[in-house]
Design an enzyme around this catalytic site. Structure first.
Site, short mmCIF file in Angstrom:
data_model
loop_
_atom_site.label_atom_id
_atom_site.label_comp_id
_atom_site.label_asym_id
_atom_site.label_seq_id
_atom_site.Cartn_x
_atom_site.Cartn_y
_atom_site.Cartn_z
N ASP A 1 81.07 61.88 9.55
CA ASP A 1 81.30 63.32 10.02
C ASP A 1 82.45 63.60 10.55
O ASP A 1 83.03 62.95 11.73
CB ASP A 1 80.18 63.24 11.16
CG ASP A 1 79.82 64.69 11.84
OD1 ASP A 1 80.62 65.69 11.33
OD2 ASP A 1 78.92 65.04 12.30
N GLU B 1 81.62 59.06 13.36
CA GLU B 1 82.35 60.39 13.46
C GLU B 1 83.68 59.85 13.29
O GLU B 1 84.26 58.98 13.73
CB GLU B 1 81.98 61.00 14.67
CG GLU B 1 80.50 61.45 14.86
CD GLU B 1 80.52 62.56 16.13
OE1 GLU B 1 81.38 63.32 16.29
OE2 GLU B 1 79.51 62.08 16.80
N HIS C 1 76.86 61.87 16.84
CA HIS C 1 76.08 63.15 17.09
C HIS C 1 74.63 63.33 16.98
O HIS C 1 74.36 62.62 16.06
CB HIS C 1 77.01 64.21 16.35
CG HIS C 1 76.60 65.71 16.93
ND1 HIS C 1 75.37 66.43 16.35
CD2 HIS C 1 77.23 66.63 17.66
CE1 HIS C 1 75.37 67.69 16.83
NE2 HIS C 1 76.56 67.55 17.88
N ASN D 1 85.50 74.83 20.56
CA ASN D 1 85.80 74.33 19.41
C ASN D 1 86.67 74.92 18.41
O ASN D 1 87.00 74.62 17.32
CB ASN D 1 84.60 73.61 18.65
CG ASN D 1 83.80 72.75 19.70
OD1 ASN D 1 84.35 71.95 20.42
ND2 ASN D 1 82.62 72.45 19.37
N SER E 1 82.85 63.65 19.39
CA SER E 1 82.64 65.16 19.92
C SER E 1 82.76 65.24 21.65
O SER E 1 82.92 66.00 22.13
CB SER E 1 81.55 65.93 19.55
OG SER E 1 80.25 65.03 19.94
N HIS F 1 84.95 67.40 13.88
CA HIS F 1 85.90 67.76 15.07
C HIS F 1 87.38 67.38 14.29
O HIS F 1 88.46 67.46 15.24
CB HIS F 1 85.64 67.06 16.15
CG HIS F 1 84.42 67.85 16.87
ND1 HIS F 1 84.50 68.78 17.69
CD2 HIS F 1 83.19 67.21 16.97
CE1 HIS F 1 83.58 69.15 18.09
NE2 HIS F 1 82.42 68.26 17.55
N LYS G 1 84.22 75.13 13.68
CA LYS G 1 84.96 74.64 14.97
C LYS G 1 86.21 75.29 14.37
O LYS G 1 86.55 76.56 14.79
CB LYS G 1 84.67 73.32 15.03
CG LYS G 1 83.28 72.82 15.30
CD LYS G 1 83.19 71.50 15.32
CE LYS G 1 81.84 71.17 15.93
NZ LYS G 1 80.64 71.69 15.21
#
Length: 395
Positions: free
Chosen positions: A202, A173, A129, A40, A177, A205, A241
C-alpha cells in the site's frame, strides 16, 4: 415497531455516552484557517490554484460527458476516458496495467478480499491500515500477523507457511500512516522471492512524496524509487493525499487487472468515478511531472523540522520517521489531547491520536509536514511543543 426502535436508539445513545465519558467520542470538525500540520496534503496540491485551473479547463474539453458515471464499469459506467487514464497511470507507475477504484479503502478491501483464497496464507504487518485489515478479514485465506517491520518474525512465519499448500501473500505499507516509518522493502522482496510469496504494498502515503528523482519528484512511490516494481505483485496508489484529488488505483501485471475486474467486489458493485474525477486524476499526475519544486521544498522543510527537533526537543519521544508524517508520543489520552488543544489555541491545526485508535500508552500527536509550511511556522510549532510538554507528562 416504535418500541423496538426506541430500544435500539437508547442502546446507541448509551454506547455513545460511555464513549464520551471515557473521552473517546469522535466528532466532525470543519477545517479552519489554522496553520496546517494535520492533513495529508503533503505537496499542497489540494490548495493549488494552478491544478484547480487545469482541472477546470480539462472539464471544458469533455464532450457529451455526463456529470455521473451512471453505473458500475461493468454496466453503464465504462468509458474510453477511464481506459485512457488507466493506461497513463500504468505508464506513470511503471507497471503493465492499472485499475482505478473509487478510493484507497475500496482498493484495499477489494484486493485483499479476493486475491488470497481458501488454502492460501496471508501474512500482514501488524500495523497495516484499517482498510487492509478489513480486506484481510473478508478473505478466506489463513491469516497471520507479523511484528511491525520485523524480518525475523516474518521469516519464521514464511517458513511455516511454506510447509502448507497454497499461495503465500505478504501485505505491508511502504510508509505507515500512524508512525510515518518505512517498510524495509528491499529485504521484504528478497524474503518473498526466497519463499515464493507475493508482495502487496500500500503506497498511500508514499505516492507523490517518493519516486524516481533524487528528492521524490515524479512521485511514483517508494517501490519505484528503489527499483523494485517488477518484484511486487500489487501496489495501491491513492490520489486523495499528496496528489490532492480523489480515487485510487491498483497497479501490477495485466493479469491482475483482469482478475480484479472479475473478482473484486468493490469494483464490480460500485458506481464508477464520474468523468470529472478521472480528468482530475489525469491533471494531478501531469502537474506533479511539471512541478518538481514542491517535492524539493517538502523534503527541505522535513530536514529542517527534524534538525529542530533534535536540537530543541532531544528528550522527547518521536517515532523513527524520515517521512512527512512525524509522530510525538504523549502517553495518556488526557495528556495528548491537552497538548493538541494548546497548539490549536495558538493557531496550529495539530491533532491528537488517542487510544483505542492506537494502543494504550502509544497516544501521540501526528504531525504532517507540507511543502507549503514555512520555517517560521515550524519554529512556532516547536516553541509551543516545548512549552506545552513542560506542563504535561510524556513519560
Amino acid at each position: 415497531m416504535f418500541t423496538v426502535t426506541r430500544s435500539v436508539t437508547q442502546t446507541l445513545a448509551n454506547r455513545l455516552a460511555a464513549y464520551k465519558q471515557e473521552g473517546l467520542l469522535r466528532q466532525l470538525r470543519t477545517a479552519n484557517d489554522s496553520v496546517d500540520f494535520c492533513s495529508n496534503d503533503y505537496l499542497g496540491f489540494a490548495r493549488s490554484a494552478t491544478l484547480k485551473s487545469a482541472i477546470q479547463q480539462a472539464d471544458l474539453t469533455l464532450t457529451n460527458a455526463r456529470t455521473g458515471a451512471t453505473g458500475s464499469r461493468l454496466l453503464a459506467g465504462q468509458t474510453a476516458l477511464a481506459d485512457e487514464v488507466e493506461q497513463e497511470l500504468a505508464k506513470f507507475y511503471k507497471a503493465e496495467a492499472a485499475l482505478v477504484f473509487n478510493s484507497g479503502y475500496d482498493a484495499n478491501i477489494g484486493l485483499l478480499a479476493c486475491l488470497p483464497k481458501a488454502g492460501d496464507t496471508l501474512l500482514t504487518d501488524e500495523l497495516i491500515h484499517a482498510s487492509m485489515i478489513d480486506g484481510a478479514r473478508l478473505s478466506y485465506a489463513t491469516r497471520h500477523r507479523f511484528r511491525h517491520n520485523d524480518l525475523a518474525d516474518l521469516t519464521s512465519k514464511l517458513q511455516q507457511a511454506s510447509q502448507q499448500e497454497g499461495q503465500i501473500f505478504v501485505a505491508v505499507e511502504s510508509v505507515y500512516s500512524m508512525d510515518g516509518d518505512m517498510a524495509p522493502l528491499v529485504e521484504l522482496v528478497d524474503l518473498c522471492d526466497e519463499y515464493g510469496a507475493a508482495l502487496i504494498v500500500d503506497e498511500a502515503h508514499a505516492t507523490g512524496v517518493y519516486g524516481s528523482g533524487p528528492n521524490g519528484q515524479q512521485g511514483e512511490g517508494l517501490v519505484v524509487s528503489l527499483g523494485l516494481q517488477d518484484r511486487v505483485l500489487a501496489r495501491v496508489h491513492t490520489f486523495g493525499k499528496a496528489l490532492g484529488v480523489h480515487g485510487a488505483a491498483i497497479v501490477g501485471p495485466a493479469v491482475l487487472r483482469d482478475y480484479l475486474i472479475n473478482f473484486a467486489r468493490p469494483f464490480i458493485y460500485t458506481t464508477a468515478l464520474p468523468p470529472h474525477s478521472l480528468v482530475a486524476i489525469r491533471c494531478a499526475h501531469e502537474y506533479i511531472k511539471q512541478s518538481p519544486e514542491a517535492s524539493y521544498q517538502l523534503h527541505r522543510l522535513l530536514t529542517y523540522f527534524r534538525n529542530q527537533v533534535l536540537d530543541l526537543l532531544p528528550a522527547t519521544n518521536w517515532s523513527n520517521s524520515q517521512s512527512p508524517i512525524q509522530c510525538l508520543l504523549v502517553p495518556g489520552n488526557a495528556n495528548a489531547r491537552a497538548v493538541a488543544i494548546e497548539a490549536q489555541r495558538m493557531g496550529l491545526d495539530v491533532r491528537a491520536i488517542l487510544s483505542p485508535t492506537v494502543p494504550a500508552g502509544q497516544e501521540r500527536l501526528r504531525l504532517c509536514i507540507h511543502a507549503f509550511n514555512t520555517t517560521e511556522e515550524i519554529d512556532r510549532l516547536i516553541t509551543i511543543l516545548q512549552t506545552s510538554l513542560g506542563s504535561h507528562s510524556t513519560q
